[in-house]
Design an enzyme around this catalytic site. Structure first.
Site, PDB file in Angstrom:
ATOM      1  N   HIS A  32       1.151  -1.710  -0.018  1.00  0.00           N
ATOM      2  CA  HIS A  32       0.009  -0.094   0.364  1.00  0.00           C
ATOM      3  C   HIS A  32       0.903   1.274  -0.415  1.00  0.00           C
ATOM      4  CE1 HIS A  32      -3.183   2.280   0.716  1.00  0.00           C
ATOM      5  NE2 HIS A  32      -2.627   3.142   1.413  1.00  0.00           N
ATOM      6  N   ASP A  36       1.252   5.005   0.090  1.00  0.00           N
ATOM      7  CA  ASP A  36       0.395   6.128  -0.393  1.00  0.00           C
ATOM      8  C   ASP A  36       0.727   7.146  -0.886  1.00  0.00           C
ATOM      9  OD1 ASP A  36      -1.969   6.116   1.204  1.00  0.00           O
ATOM     10  OD2 ASP A  36      -0.013   4.965   3.448  1.00  0.00           O
ATOM     11  N   ASP A  78      -8.033   2.142   1.927  1.00  0.00           N
ATOM     12  CA  ASP A  78      -7.264   2.507   2.653  1.00  0.00           C
ATOM     13  C   ASP A  78      -8.422   3.741   2.970  1.00  0.00           C
ATOM     14  OD1 ASP A  78      -6.284   3.670   5.055  1.00  0.00           O
ATOM     15  OD2 ASP A  78      -4.291   4.562   3.883  1.00  0.00           O
ATOM     16  N   HIS A 126      -6.105   9.806  -0.877  1.00  0.00           N
ATOM     17  CA  HIS A 126      -6.667   9.787   0.966  1.00  0.00           C
ATOM     18  C   HIS A 126      -6.169  10.558   2.115  1.00  0.00           C
ATOM     19  CE1 HIS A 126      -4.405   5.382   0.317  1.00  0.00           C
ATOM     20  NE2 HIS A 126      -4.451   5.927   0.922  1.00  0.00           N
TER      21      HIS A 126
HETATM   22 ZN    ZN Z   1      -3.249   4.934   2.896  1.00  0.00          ZN
END
Ligand code: ZN
Length: 1029
Positions: free
Chosen positions: A54, A56, A178, A418
């Site tokens: 994951h 970001d 997420d 996000h």
């Molecule tokens: Zn995230």
């Protein structure tokens, strides 16, 4: 980098063709997609191991810091190493799988690879070993983002994948693991975009508990009642966050043991690891319907050393499968898991509402981020405004050159992440997002300037700038003796607008394209604003106000302003305001009445067709204090947690009135840090409320969260409505959830919902309605009957403990951040000539895509020279029907353009008129273009519509025709009953996806007519050349 990019897509593909040209792949067999999934077994528990990372696109570190892996003291995370390492490991064994998600990172990495490496990666993609899920530029937030930007950033990410990998790069699974709660409109968009399923994580803890115990974590989610069955999306909620089973994290960042399979080693642990693993999977399987379960083998920035993972997962698969004949462990991907759910022939439960708000525990409602970092949220919205304008201008002048659009397209993709628009990033990361966005906007400004100069046919290039109008700052209008203002209208309709330009109060003349003088007003700034001007570098003392009338659709009008020229006091063109002690705020339609005791609004009178109705309504600003007790959950960037249920009032505001014949205003001073202006402009049927909040004081060591609250006498049955991602409206009921009996320990924040564009209340008996339109995403609620509140700004001194590790304590110029914004209030009766809902939808669109105001210093451009330019431009498109919105007009590959038209009303908005289906003749609409072909494509433009296929699913439950209507109502399934509101599942699912629309590519027929139903968006790739070129 740019050169490489251009070469890349020019050499690889037939660009109009959404499928890859196979000849470009050296002896690679394309067996991607469902064909490439490892087989499962009907008789066994199939355990899908899905290796993932994951990543970001900015959070604790900036995008570049994450990519390169710098700032290790903040977080050990480097995306370049992850991709390098994973590709190495995938190449070693064809059984291995990996899923990648964020195209922003993948593209950055791809551009750095040599040809040999790229061929290897293509092979992995073609064999389904490397799969893309989601595939948008970033994994977008779902509460604060507007659907316009969701569509754009999905398109931009999928375009990179399609250009690079062709059909095998097309993601089939949505992967929103997420985002902090989930939007119904996103489900709709993902379904019509062609995804077969969506996997997510963060749903309310009570909802998760119920779904787990009733095996309802997987469902058919209907994304839109207007679109119906084609918006149905298989949606699965993951079991264990997006983490691996406890004890099975084989990452360099973890401390779990590897699998030690040397029987002679004293640390031999295979028996124990296999048992522990089986215990976990059996427990998980108990909560799910089918004999397939998914294990997410990854987490934040895992796989920097992928060898550790694959070596241990290889062993795990080997030993579990060897020893246990009831379980089959396989490497898998999100799409293979979804396919196995499909093949299980299960009948699924359904869902029609959304997953907001997200409560991770009984005191942690993630509703603060709906408002966190209000100025970044506003800036992002203006970024979209600018992006649409410059994409259109480029399409109209030089569609074959997209280079100038790249940075803002990417920046807006990053902003949807996000931890970007949500305001849940660290401060230095927020600054970096603003930097990226600003750079994109500046590139776009150049594109716009070039295009407009071309259309104006200027003899000399006129340089153009943007002003910071939201801060009443504009160096050219403040310092130049003469300047030019050019208004570009990005809407598919003609618009008029009233504008305010910072000024130093000199007498000005404004002349339009014919040289005629324009009526205008000079208004002094408020004292509050003057005080702030001392902090920011601005000389403005006044605002110049004038009306820009009838700017053509996708066109512009230009005006010449002279600050020193002729004095026109005598000709009556310039007018100044009158100041009053007390005065009603009014125009010909609307009157805002103030209570002389409280100084607050007491009612609003609205006149429709000669009939005046008085609506009792009060409005005030208040604030909550954020919870900050040590050892307890604090209010922070994510979480809103007020100390008490009742917000704190300010003292009676000090009011000052200003009135002229164009605008009527009251300036309300609640405190040194909270003020607002309530105004009505001539000709407008709404009230504008401009709030200014900050610096929020923290000397008392208490964080504060400021709201605006509107109270009416409406009987609303505890219900209110908020938009879903700026589009469909969803009904909310105080202290209630549609799908489970909620227990609320946080009665304020647990009732907050995201408001991206609009919220409303209705009194059904009296048919009275109130709408509030916002200029950015905010959190809002209705905590008492007849009331609406919106949170506008927040400043907090404690971290809420969800990872960002910083308090949300924004400052600027050495003091706490000042935020300014506007709410537009629309009130009326639903049976009036233009019902408030219709007016509000139209107004929301006008505020989303405002005219772009470009300013040019005209010290060296005399009026006599300027007047020879084409200072009015329009006519490249024909008028659209009133219910159709030109969502997209942008350069697409090889000189083609991408067009999206949207029916922007819901079925129930105006059933006898605007909600009806509408037909548009594309050739007539694009009358300014010479068209050589038109092809209909799916929403993200990565497939032809007539080739797009999705999986069909069976659902058990009845689905309502209209969720808002049945929420909280006893429904009958008897068609003859007055309470009938259901549609059975067979009806719902017999007309599935395939023939949503036909492909139009014939040039034999003169007419290319398309029909749009309520809320439908249709996309077309068009080969066309603007006729004026
Ligand atoms: Zn995230």
């Amino acid at each position: 980098m740019k050169l490489l990019y251009v070469l890349l897509y020019v050499t690889l593909f037939g660009l109009i063709n959404a499928r890859p040209d196979r000849s470009n792949f050296k002896q690679q067999k394309a067996t991607c997609g469902y064909e490439s999934c490892h087989p499962t077994s009907n008789d066994l528990l199939n355990v899908h191991l899905v290796p993932h990372s994951h990543d970001d696109v900015g959070w604790l570190k900036t995008l570049d810091q994450y990519y390169y892996g710098s700032r290790t003291s903040t977080q050990r995370a480097g995306v370049q190493y992850i991709l390098d390492s994973v590709v190495d490991e995938l190449l070693k064994d064809p059984k291995r799988r990996f899923v990648y998600v964020e195209s922003a990172f993948f593209e950055k990495w791809w551009l750095e690879q040599d040809e040999e490496r790229r061929e290897d990666v293509k092979q992995l993609v073609n064999e389904g070993r490397l799969e893309f899920a989601g595939g948008a530029w970033s994994m977008n937030d779902e509460a604060s983002v507007h659907y316009h930007s969701i569509v754009d950033q999905l398109t931009w990410g999928l375009r990179f994948l399609n250009d690079t990998f062709g059909e095998c790069g097309r993601p089939r699974a949505g992967w929103q693991i997420d985002p902090f709660g989930h939007s119904r409109e996103l489900a709709n968009l993902w379904a019509v975009a062609g995804f077969d399923g969506l996997l997510l994580v963060r749903i309310d803890h009570q909802d998760k508990k119920r779904r787990t115990s009733e095996k309802e974590c997987e469902m058919i989610w209907r994304g839109s009642d207007d679109i119906g069955a084609p918006s149905d999306l298989l949606t699965g909620v993951l079991f264990n966050h997006y983490s691996p089973p406890p004890g099975f994290c084989f990452d360099v960042l973890c401390s779990d043991d590897p699998i030690i399979d040397d029987v002679n080693s004293p640390d031999y642990n295979v028996d124990q690891m296999v048992e522990k693993f089986l215990e976990f999977v059996k427990n998980q399987a108990d909560s799910y319907k089918t004999n397939n379960i998914i294990l997410t083998m990854g987490d934040d920035f895992y796989y920097q050393n992928a060898l550790m993972w694959y070596k241990n997962m290889d062993k795990l698969i080997k030993y579990v499968n060897e020893r246990h004949n009831e379980v089959k462990l396989i490497y898998s991907t999100p799409s293979c898991y979804i396919k196995s759910l499909h093949d299980s022939n299960t009948t699924w439960p359904t869902k029609q509402d959304d997953f907001f708000p997200y409560g991770s525990d009984s005191h942690s409602f993630w509703t603060g981020y709906f408002t966190s970092r209000p100025t970044l949220k506003y800036y992002e919205r203006r970024g979209n405004n600018m992006l649409q304008a410059c994409k259109q201008l480029q399409s109209m002048t030089n569609p074959s050159d997209e280079s100038g659009l790249r940075s803002l397209r990417s920046a807006m993709g990053v902003m949807q992440h996000h931890d970007a628009i949500t305001g849940t990033e660290k401060q230095h990361v927020a600054y970096d997002y603003a930097r990226i966005l600003e750079a994109g906007i500046q590139d776009c400004l150049k594109v716009s300037q070039n295009a407009i100069n071309k259309l104006m046919a200027t003899s000399e290039e006129i340089s153009m700038q943007l002003c910071k109008l939201n801060e009443t700052e504009c160096s050219i209008s403040e310092n130049s003796n003469s300047y030019i203002l050019t208004f570009y209208n990005p809407l598919g309709y003609e618009v008029s607008d009233i504008v305010r330009i910072p000024s130093i109060g000199k007498i000005a003349s404004i002349r339009n394209a014919t040289g005629a003088l324009l009526e205008h007003w000079i208004q002094p700034l408020t004292d509050d604003l003057k005080n702030r001007k001392k902090i920011i570098k601005s000389n403005a003392t006044h605002e110049l106000i004038f009306e820009v009338k009838n700017i053509p659709a996708l066109g512009f009008k230009s005006y010449y302003i002279d600050n020193k020229g002729l004095s026109n006091d005598d000709d009556g063109v310039q007018k100044t305001e009158q100041s009053y002690e007390s005065r009603d705020i009014e125009n010909e339609f609307i009157k805002v009445n103030l209570d002389s005791n409280t100084g607050l609004v007491s009612s609003i009178s609205f006149t429709d067709n000669g009939v005046t109705t008085d609506f009792p309504l009060s409005q005030e600003m208040l604030y909550y204090e954020g919870a900050d007790k040590s050892g307890e959950r604090a209010s922070g960037a994510y979480v809103f947690r007020p100390k008490t249920e009742d917000p704190i009032s300010f003292n009676r505001p000090v009011n000052r009135f200003l009135t002229s014949d164009i605008v009527s205003e009251v300036h309300q001073h609640f405190s040194n840090w909270t003020t607002q202006i309530i105004r009505t402009y001539r000709g407008q049927k709404h009230v504008e409320i401009e709030w200014t909040v900050g610096p929020i004081p923290i000397e008392d060591k208490t964080g504060k969260e400021v709201i605006t609250r509107f109270s009416t006498d409406f009987k609303t049955d505890s219900s209110f409505y908020t938009d879903s991602s700026g589009r469909q409206m969803l009904k909310r009921i105080l202290n209630k959830r549609p799908t489970w009996e909620v227990e609320l320990d946080e009665p304020v924040s647990g009732n907050y919902y995201p408001v991206v564009s609009m919220m409303s209340i209705k009194d059904n008996a009296s048919k009275r309605e109130l709408y509030l339109i916002t200029d950015r995403a905010q959190g809002g609620s209705s905590l008492k009957d007849g009331q609406l509140e919106l949170m506008v700004h927040r400043r907090l001194l404690k971290d809420d403990g969800f990872g960002v590790g910083e308090a949300l304590d924004e400052s600027e110029n050495g003091i706490g951040l000042v935020a300014r914004g506007t709410h537009y209030l629309v009130i009326g009766n639903s049976d009036q000539e233009t019902p408030p809902l219709i007016y509000s939808r139209q107004l929301a669109l006008k505020k989303l895509l405002q005219p772009i105001i470009l300013i040019s210093d005209a010290e060296k451009i005399p009026f006599s020279q300027w007047i020879n330019n084409n200072n009015v431009y329009g006519g490249i498109i024909a008028k659209l029907p009133d219910n159709v919105h030109l969502l997209t007009l942008e350069p697409w590959k090889e000189g083609s353009i991408l067009l999206r038209l949207e029916h922007y009303f819901q079925k129930t908005d105006d059933p006898n008129n605007l909600s009806k289906s509408v037909t548009v003749d594309l050739e007539e609409f694009l009358s300014g273009f010479t068209i050589s072909s038109i092809k209909e494509v799916t929403l993200p433009a990565n497939q032809f519509s007539n080739e797009a296929k999705r999986l069909n699913w069976k659902s058990s439950e009845i689905i309502a025709e209209n969720f808002n209507e049945i929420y909280n109502k006893q429904c009958s399934s008897n068609r003859n009953s007055v309470n009938y509101c259901m549609l059975d599942s067979k009806r719902a699912f017999t007309h599935m996806i395939r023939n949503q629309s036909s492909n139009i590519d014939s040039r034999n027929t003169k007419e290319i007519r398309i029909t749009l139903n309520a809320m439908e968006i249709k996309s077309f790739v068009i080969e066309a050349v603007p006729k004026h070129l």
